[in-house]
Scaffold this motif. Structure first.
Motif, mmCIF file in Angstrom:
data_model
loop_
_atom_site.group_PDB
_atom_site.id
_atom_site.type_symbol
_atom_site.label_atom_id
_atom_site.label_comp_id
_atom_site.label_asym_id
_atom_site.label_seq_id
_atom_site.Cartn_x
_atom_site.Cartn_y
_atom_site.Cartn_z
ATOM 1 N N SER A 102 0.827 -1.213 0.000
ATOM 2 C CA SER A 102 0.000 0.000 0.000
ATOM 3 C C SER A 102 0.858 1.258 0.000
ATOM 4 O O SER A 102 0.481 2.280 -0.592
ATOM 5 C CB SER A 102 -0.945 -0.003 1.204
ATOM 6 O OG SER A 102 -0.218 0.047 2.420
ATOM 7 N N ASP A 126 -4.598 2.209 -5.943
ATOM 8 C CA ASP A 126 -4.841 0.816 -5.540
ATOM 9 C C ASP A 126 -4.504 -0.221 -6.607
ATOM 10 O O ASP A 126 -4.960 -1.364 -6.520
ATOM 11 C CB ASP A 126 -6.303 0.616 -5.108
ATOM 12 C CG ASP A 126 -6.715 1.561 -4.000
ATOM 13 O OD1 ASP A 126 -5.880 1.831 -3.123
ATOM 14 O OD2 ASP A 126 -7.863 2.031 -4.010
ATOM 15 N N THR A 129 -2.321 -2.800 -4.865
ATOM 16 C CA THR A 129 -3.139 -3.484 -3.862
ATOM 17 C C THR A 129 -4.048 -4.508 -4.524
ATOM 18 O O THR A 129 -4.258 -5.605 -3.999
ATOM 19 C CB THR A 129 -3.979 -2.464 -3.072
ATOM 20 O OG1 THR A 129 -3.108 -1.479 -2.498
ATOM 21 C CG2 THR A 129 -4.760 -3.146 -1.959
#
Length: 209
Positions: A102, A126, A129
């Motif tokens: 992250s 993201d 992620t």
């Protein structure tokens, strides 16, 4: 992740999560497209999907230990009756790695200058992620004996790195050279932060002693 019974009906968000998890293995580029265009799949839901996969790690590890105990009772000379061996490791490895990932995602968004006056926008968040869903899904491998489980988890980690490369090219349109520069920059940034914390820790420990 979801409590699915024969009479239960999945919500649209749950269906999207299942589709996302399927596509991350079968069609990675479609997984990134789905995440970006589906308004119900925000960061909150993505993290919930990670958390749900992590729960499988200690469950799989305990199940694997119980299977090993039974096999040792039948075929072995020595038996380790501890069904919780390795459970702590299986619990902490995923959140620790996702915390690092992250941070790379944050660096990826902000490490390049963006000129809003020229219509430039920050890249989508993201991406990394999302790519590491594959690694979180490796939680099921803890049911297997060592070193098979560790080997498969390692392969999942490498696959997640590959997905990160695919995702950055798909979402940001960057080339391989820029991706390499980003990872070097991100690694240097995180290493610098780590050194600061180590330095502070050593100062505090010295003062306390």
């Amino acid at each position: 992740m979801f409590l699915i019974t024969p009479n239960s009906e999945l919500t649209e968000v749950e269906k999207s999560k299942l589709s996302l998890l399927e596509k991350i293995f079968r069609a990675p580029t479609e997984a990134f497209d789905l995440y970006l265009r589906n308004a119900s799949l925000g960061r909150k839901e993505l993290l919930r999907l990670h958390y749900a996969l992590w729960v499988l790690a200690p469950i799989s590890k305990i199940a694997g230990n119980l299977i090993k105990i039974i096999l040792d009772l039948v075929f072995g000379d020595e038996v380790d009756f501890n069904p919780f061996s390795g459970v702590i490791t299986s619990l902490i490895i995923y959140p620790v790695l996702l915390l690092v990932v992250s941070q790379y995602d944050v660096v990826r968004v902000f490490y390049r200058k963006v000129d809003r006056t020229k219509g430039e926008n920050y890249p989508a968040a993201d991406v990394l992620t999302l790519a590491f869903l594959a690694f979180s899904a490796s939680s099921v491998f803890w049911i297997l004996p060592s070193p098979i489980n560790l080997g498969l988890i390692g392969i999942s980690f490498l696959y997640s790195i590959y997905l990160s490369y695919i995702g950055m090219k798909r979402v940001s349109g960057v080339d391989s050279k820029e991706i390499l520069i980003f990872f070097l920059f991100g690694s240097a940034y995180l290493l610098s932060i780590s050194l600061v914390f180590v330095f502070i820790y050593n100062i505090i420990r010295t003062l306390l002693n």
